[in-house]
Design a protein around this motif. Structure first.
Motif, PDB file in Angstrom:
ATOM      1  N   TYR A   8       0.828  -1.202   0.000  1.00  0.00           N
ATOM      2  CA  TYR A   8       0.000   0.000   0.000  1.00  0.00           C
ATOM      3  C   TYR A   8       0.865   1.255   0.000  1.00  0.00           C
ATOM      4  O   TYR A   8       2.041   1.217   0.324  1.00  0.00           O
ATOM      5  N   ILE A   9       0.240   2.363  -0.385  1.00  0.00           N
ATOM      6  CA  ILE A   9       0.867   3.672  -0.291  1.00  0.00           C
ATOM      7  C   ILE A   9       0.090   4.479   0.732  1.00  0.00           C
ATOM      8  O   ILE A   9      -1.045   4.143   1.070  1.00  0.00           O
ATOM      9  N   GLU A  35      -1.481   6.612  -9.226  1.00  0.00           N
ATOM     10  CA  GLU A  35      -0.958   5.408  -9.881  1.00  0.00           C
ATOM     11  C   GLU A  35       0.566   5.408  -9.888  1.00  0.00           C
ATOM     12  O   GLU A  35       1.195   4.358  -9.688  1.00  0.00           O
ATOM     13  N   GLY A  38       1.841   4.374  -6.580  1.00  0.00           N
ATOM     14  CA  GLY A  38       1.697   2.924  -6.468  1.00  0.00           C
ATOM     15  C   GLY A  38       2.766   2.189  -7.267  1.00  0.00           C
ATOM     16  O   GLY A  38       3.325   1.186  -6.811  1.00  0.00           O
ATOM     17  N   ASN A  41       5.988   2.262  -5.365  1.00  0.00           N
ATOM     18  CA  ASN A  41       5.936   1.341  -4.239  1.00  0.00           C
ATOM     19  C   ASN A  41       6.063  -0.099  -4.716  1.00  0.00           C
ATOM     20  O   ASN A  41       6.865  -0.869  -4.181  1.00  0.00           O
ATOM     21  N   GLU A  42       5.288  -0.461  -5.723  1.00  0.00           N
ATOM     22  CA  GLU A  42       5.277  -1.845  -6.205  1.00  0.00           C
ATOM     23  C   GLU A  42       6.648  -2.284  -6.724  1.00  0.00           C
ATOM     24  O   GLU A  42       7.102  -3.391  -6.453  1.00  0.00           O
TER      25      GLU A  42
END
Length: 133
Positions: A8-9, A35, A38, A41-42
């Motif tokens: 999560y962010i 986005e 995200g 982060n991903e």
């Protein structure tokens, strides 16, 4: 029910009133900003975004995010940085530490359930070898 373990962010409540947010030209641009956070982060980029990712929703969206100060240019024309990303989001190191901690906690829980509670040591179990109960 346990705590959600998906990646999560962090988005604060006041984001939606922030002048830089409300100053963006449209919802498409606002959504793409989230986005991009995200994505960082991903893929654990620590806020770095390559040009083709930034421009995935079109040059106008990318230009709007840069003009508003959400995205910063660098000396490399192929690399951009999300403004203050690491002030608000976990770093690659922090994410990997969190994942390692969860894996370790899971292994320890399994050790306690299958070895300690049943009073059965297993030679391949690192916790049994170290005498951890």
């Amino acid at each position: 029910m346990g705590k959600d373990t998906r990646p999560y962010i962090t988005v604060t409540n006041e984001l939606f009133r922030h002048p830089k947010w409300t100053g963006l030209p449209n919802d498409k641009t606002r959504l793409y900003l989230v986005e991009l956070w995200g994505h960082c982060n991903e893929f654990r980029t620590d806020g770095a975004v390559v040009k083709h990712v930034l421009h995935a929703k079109g040059a106008a969206v990318a230009k709007a995010l840069i003009a508003a100060g959400w995205v910063e240019t660098t000396d490399d024309p192929q690399l951009f940085l999300m403004h203050d990303y690491l002030s608000h989001q976990p770093s690659k190191v922090e994410i990997e530490e969190r994942i390692a901690d969860k894996k370790s906690a899971g292994k320890l829980g399994a050790h306690r359930q299958w070895h300690v509670k049943r009073n059965k040591q297993h030679p391949d179990c690192e916790y049994c070898r170290d005498g951890i109960v």
